[in-house]
Design a protein around this motif. Structure first.
Motif, PDB file in Angstrom:
ATOM      1  N   VAL A  97       0.885  -1.277  -0.060  1.00  0.00           N
ATOM      2  CA  VAL A  97       0.027   0.020  -0.104  1.00  0.00           C
ATOM      3  C   VAL A  97       0.851   1.150  -0.198  1.00  0.00           C
ATOM      4  N   ASP A  98       0.499   2.252  -0.653  1.00  0.00           N
ATOM      5  CA  ASP A  98       1.198   3.532  -0.792  1.00  0.00           C
ATOM      6  C   ASP A  98       1.033   4.132   0.689  1.00  0.00           C
ATOM      7  N   PRO A  99       1.954   4.518   1.404  1.00  0.00           N
ATOM      8  CA  PRO A  99       2.176   5.163   2.717  1.00  0.00           C
ATOM      9  C   PRO A  99       1.322   6.501   2.711  1.00  0.00           C
ATOM     10  N   VAL A 100       1.292   7.344   1.678  1.00  0.00           N
ATOM     11  CA  VAL A 100       0.639   8.334   1.405  1.00  0.00           C
ATOM     12  C   VAL A 100      -0.882   8.418   1.646  1.00  0.00           C
ATOM     13  N   ARG A 101      -1.291   7.219   0.712  1.00  0.00           N
ATOM     14  CA  ARG A 101      -2.584   7.115   0.599  1.00  0.00           C
ATOM     15  C   ARG A 101      -3.048   6.380   1.937  1.00  0.00           C
ATOM     16  N   LEU A 102      -2.473   5.527   2.270  1.00  0.00           N
ATOM     17  CA  LEU A 102      -2.684   4.926   3.809  1.00  0.00           C
ATOM     18  C   LEU A 102      -2.898   6.174   4.836  1.00  0.00           C
ATOM     19  N   PHE A 103      -1.975   7.177   4.872  1.00  0.00           N
ATOM     20  CA  PHE A 103      -2.162   8.131   5.904  1.00  0.00           C
ATOM     21  C   PHE A 103      -3.201   8.920   5.671  1.00  0.00           C
ATOM     22  N   PHE A 133      -1.095  -5.730  -6.805  1.00  0.00           N
ATOM     23  CA  PHE A 133      -0.752  -4.623  -6.986  1.00  0.00           C
ATOM     24  C   PHE A 133       0.615  -4.245  -7.384  1.00  0.00           C
ATOM     25  N   GLY A 134       1.218  -5.292  -7.888  1.00  0.00           N
ATOM     26  CA  GLY A 134       2.355  -4.987  -8.760  1.00  0.00           C
ATOM     27  C   GLY A 134       3.568  -5.060  -7.800  1.00  0.00           C
ATOM     28  N   TYR A 135       3.772  -5.800  -6.993  1.00  0.00           N
ATOM     29  CA  TYR A 135       4.866  -5.925  -6.040  1.00  0.00           C
ATOM     30  C   TYR A 135       5.458  -7.208  -5.948  1.00  0.00           C
ATOM     31  N   GLU A 136       6.725  -7.233  -5.710  1.00  0.00           N
ATOM     32  CA  GLU A 136       7.272  -8.667  -5.494  1.00  0.00           C
ATOM     33  C   GLU A 136       7.706  -9.094  -3.885  1.00  0.00           C
ATOM     34  N   LEU A 137       7.029 -10.311  -4.014  1.00  0.00           N
ATOM     35  CA  LEU A 137       6.943 -10.720  -2.619  1.00  0.00           C
ATOM     36  C   LEU A 137       8.606 -11.099  -1.744  1.00  0.00           C
ATOM     37  N   SER A 138       9.568 -11.169  -2.934  1.00  0.00           N
ATOM     38  CA  SER A 138      10.833 -11.158  -2.432  1.00  0.00           C
ATOM     39  C   SER A 138      11.332  -9.667  -1.929  1.00  0.00           C
ATOM     40  N   ASP A 139      10.756  -8.683  -1.989  1.00  0.00           N
ATOM     41  CA  ASP A 139      10.722  -7.212  -1.559  1.00  0.00           C
ATOM     42  C   ASP A 139      10.317  -6.875  -0.337  1.00  0.00           C
ATOM     43  N   TYR A 140       9.610  -7.962   0.105  1.00  0.00           N
ATOM     44  CA  TYR A 140       8.526  -7.735   1.510  1.00  0.00           C
ATOM     45  C   TYR A 140       9.135  -6.973   2.491  1.00  0.00           C
ATOM     46  N   GLU A 142      12.204  -5.193   2.588  1.00  0.00           N
ATOM     47  CA  GLU A 142      12.620  -3.925   2.247  1.00  0.00           C
ATOM     48  C   GLU A 142      11.504  -2.863   2.144  1.00  0.00           C
ATOM     49  N   LEU A 143      10.311  -3.398   1.415  1.00  0.00           N
ATOM     50  CA  LEU A 143       9.177  -2.517   1.406  1.00  0.00           C
ATOM     51  C   LEU A 143       8.421  -2.010   2.651  1.00  0.00           C
ATOM     52  N   PHE A 144       8.641  -3.050   3.444  1.00  0.00           N
ATOM     53  CA  PHE A 144       7.794  -2.882   4.748  1.00  0.00           C
ATOM     54  C   PHE A 144       8.735  -1.877   5.653  1.00  0.00           C
ATOM     55  N   SER A 145       9.782  -2.140   5.580  1.00  0.00           N
ATOM     56  CA  SER A 145      10.719  -1.077   6.524  1.00  0.00           C
ATOM     57  C   SER A 145      10.607   0.315   5.861  1.00  0.00           C
ATOM     58  N   GLU A 146      10.814   0.489   4.399  1.00  0.00           N
ATOM     59  CA  GLU A 146      10.618   1.949   4.029  1.00  0.00           C
ATOM     60  C   GLU A 146       9.251   2.541   3.872  1.00  0.00           C
ATOM     61  N   ASN A 147       8.359   1.771   4.064  1.00  0.00           N
ATOM     62  CA  ASN A 147       6.939   2.176   4.047  1.00  0.00           C
ATOM     63  C   ASN A 147       6.621   2.574   5.399  1.00  0.00           C
ATOM     64  N   LEU A 148       7.154   1.776   6.485  1.00  0.00           N
ATOM     65  CA  LEU A 148       7.070   2.359   7.814  1.00  0.00           C
ATOM     66  C   LEU A 148       7.858   3.393   8.288  1.00  0.00           C
ATOM     67  N   LYS A 165      13.208   4.222  -2.344  1.00  0.00           N
ATOM     68  CA  LYS A 165      13.701   3.182  -3.504  1.00  0.00           C
ATOM     69  C   LYS A 165      12.618   2.699  -4.114  1.00  0.00           C
ATOM     70  N   HIS A 166      11.101   2.589  -3.517  1.00  0.00           N
ATOM     71  CA  HIS A 166      10.058   1.889  -4.074  1.00  0.00           C
ATOM     72  C   HIS A 166       8.977   2.868  -4.373  1.00  0.00           C
ATOM     73  N   ARG A 167       8.997   4.088  -4.167  1.00  0.00           N
ATOM     74  CA  ARG A 167       7.992   5.169  -4.651  1.00  0.00           C
ATOM     75  C   ARG A 167       8.590   6.281  -5.172  1.00  0.00           C
ATOM     76  N   PRO A 168       7.883   7.017  -5.858  1.00  0.00           N
ATOM     77  CA  PRO A 168       8.266   8.197  -6.258  1.00  0.00           C
ATOM     78  C   PRO A 168       8.928   9.297  -5.166  1.00  0.00           C
ATOM     79  N   ALA A 169      10.083  10.113  -5.409  1.00  0.00           N
ATOM     80  CA  ALA A 169      10.294  10.967  -4.271  1.00  0.00           C
ATOM     81  C   ALA A 169       8.988  11.914  -4.145  1.00  0.00           C
ATOM     82  N   LEU A 170       8.928  12.653  -2.410  1.00  0.00           N
ATOM     83  CA  LEU A 170       8.415  13.357  -2.443  1.00  0.00           C
ATOM     84  C   LEU A 170       9.141  14.954  -2.146  1.00  0.00           C
ATOM     85  N   ARG A 171       8.423  15.843  -2.632  1.00  0.00           N
ATOM     86  CA  ARG A 171       9.400  17.118  -2.599  1.00  0.00           C
ATOM     87  C   ARG A 171       8.396  18.387  -1.941  1.00  0.00           C
TER      88      ARG A 171
END
Length: 358
Positions: A97-103, A133-140, A142-148, A165-171
């Motif tokens: 899930v995208d953290p921005v949408r989740l928030f 949603f187009g994610y690789e389970l092998s990235d679980y 890395e994705l979890f820590s980054e999104n957290l 690494k896994h979503r567009p940058a926020l500026r």
């Protein structure tokens, strides 16, 4: 009883959660409609709120045999039917899930509920959301820590600049709306992995353990690792909260509870295991062993359930217990009876036994 750090003054919090499985009733072989299952879930939340329970949780799945995929939408509906009960995901599959949408979703839920929104983040029991949603389970991991990490930044600031690494940058991104609470409480769901316990401790978040069977003693090392890691990461011991979740069913006496629940419990696991290629069916003798006083399955009379929760509290010193009461096609009327007994009989005993003195 010895005082536990971080424990609520009124005793540990008690609640219920559901994953929203929709399976045929083993007695009638009939399956209720998705619409009716959703209405039953809302009714259960309302009943829990009226009974004075503390938390209602709702799981996320993306499958035909579960009815809840849009968890914050369902929780928003429940928020309008309840007054004080805390509303949490159970769990949010954070890696997909995208953290921005989740928030945004949970900040809105927090506003609708006047500050009752929470999140339990984890991988969940199934992995269908990764390809969906187009994610690789092998990235679980890395994705979890980054999104957290990103979710924490979104919670602390209303304008965020961030790159991962896994979503567009926020500026200088505006993060709105802002919740009622200073920060939406986030817990990390742990099924038995020491790495997940370490991660919860490193971030200083609450840890929720799913103890679905066997002896609870085997989870004590996870609690120790979590608390040790949290303290080493600079967090105050009182802020490192632990929760326990598990399957359960309550009736007026033990014999009734075990007799009524067994067909639904074995039905649930038969359907789940069949999808993994197994036709295993649990025997009544095996079920009886799982409901023994030293085992994790919460099935029995109110007094038995209270004693089991208190015994686990002596082991873990946890601050929260949440029971799943509605699996395997069990009719809502039976679920409602369990909720009423949990709220009216079990909760007062447990709260009194775990209450701390000022």
């Amino acid at each position: 009883m010895e005082k536990q750090l971080g424990e609520p003054q009124g005793g540990i919090e008690i609640g219920i959660y559901t994953l929203g499985d929709i399976l045929p009733d083993p007695h009638t072989v009939e399956t209720i409609s998705v619409k009716q299952r959703i209405q039953d879930i809302i009714a259960a939340a309302k009943l829990a709120d009226e009974g004075g329970l503390d938390i209602f949780g709702l799981g996320e799945h993306h499958r035909h045999d579960f009815v809840v995929s849009a968890t914050p939408v369902m929780l928003a509906a429940i928020a309008r039917e309840t007054k004080r009960i805390k509303l949490t995901s159970a769990t949010t599959v954070l890696s997909t899930v995208d953290p921005v949408r989740l928030f945004e979703d949970y900040a809105t839920l927090d506003l609708l509920s006047d500050g009752r929104a929470e999140i339990i983040a984890g991988r969940g029991a199934f992995v269908e959301s990764f390809p969906l949603f187009g994610y690789e389970l092998s990235d679980y991991d890395e994705l979890f820590s980054e999104n957290l990490e990103l979710f924490g930044e979104l919670s602390r600031q209303d304008t965020v600049t961030w790159q991962g690494k896994h979503r567009p940058a926020l500026r200088a991104a505006a993060i709105a709306p802002r919740p009622v609470q200073p920060q939406i409480p986030v817990w990390v769901g742990v099924g038995g992995s020491p790495q997940s316990a370490v991660r919860a401790g490193e971030f200083g978040l609450g840890m929720i353990m799913a103890i679905l069977g066997g002896s609870p003693d085997r989870f004590k090392p996870l609690v120790d690792i979590y608390r040790e890691t949290g303290k080493a990461s600079g967090f105050d011991a009182a802020s490192l909260k632990v929760g326990v979740t598990g399957h359960g069913y309550i009736a007026k006496d033990s014999q009734q509870a075990r007799a009524e629940y067994y067909p639904y419990y074995t039905n649930y696991w038969w359907h789940m295991n069949r999808q993994r290629g197994s036709d295993f069916r649990m025997t009544q003798e095996e079920f009886a062993e799982m409901t023994a006083p030293d085992q994790a399955l919460f099935v029995g009379s109110p007094e038995e359930i209270a004693e089991k929760i208190i015994r686990q509290h002596e082991l873990f010193g946890h601050q929260r217990f949440i029971a799943q009461l509605d699996i395997g096609g069990i009719p809502y009327a039976k679920v409602a009876e369990s909720i009423e007994l949990l709220a009216g009989k079990v909760a007062p005993i447990v709260r009194a036994a775990t209450k701390t003195k000022s």
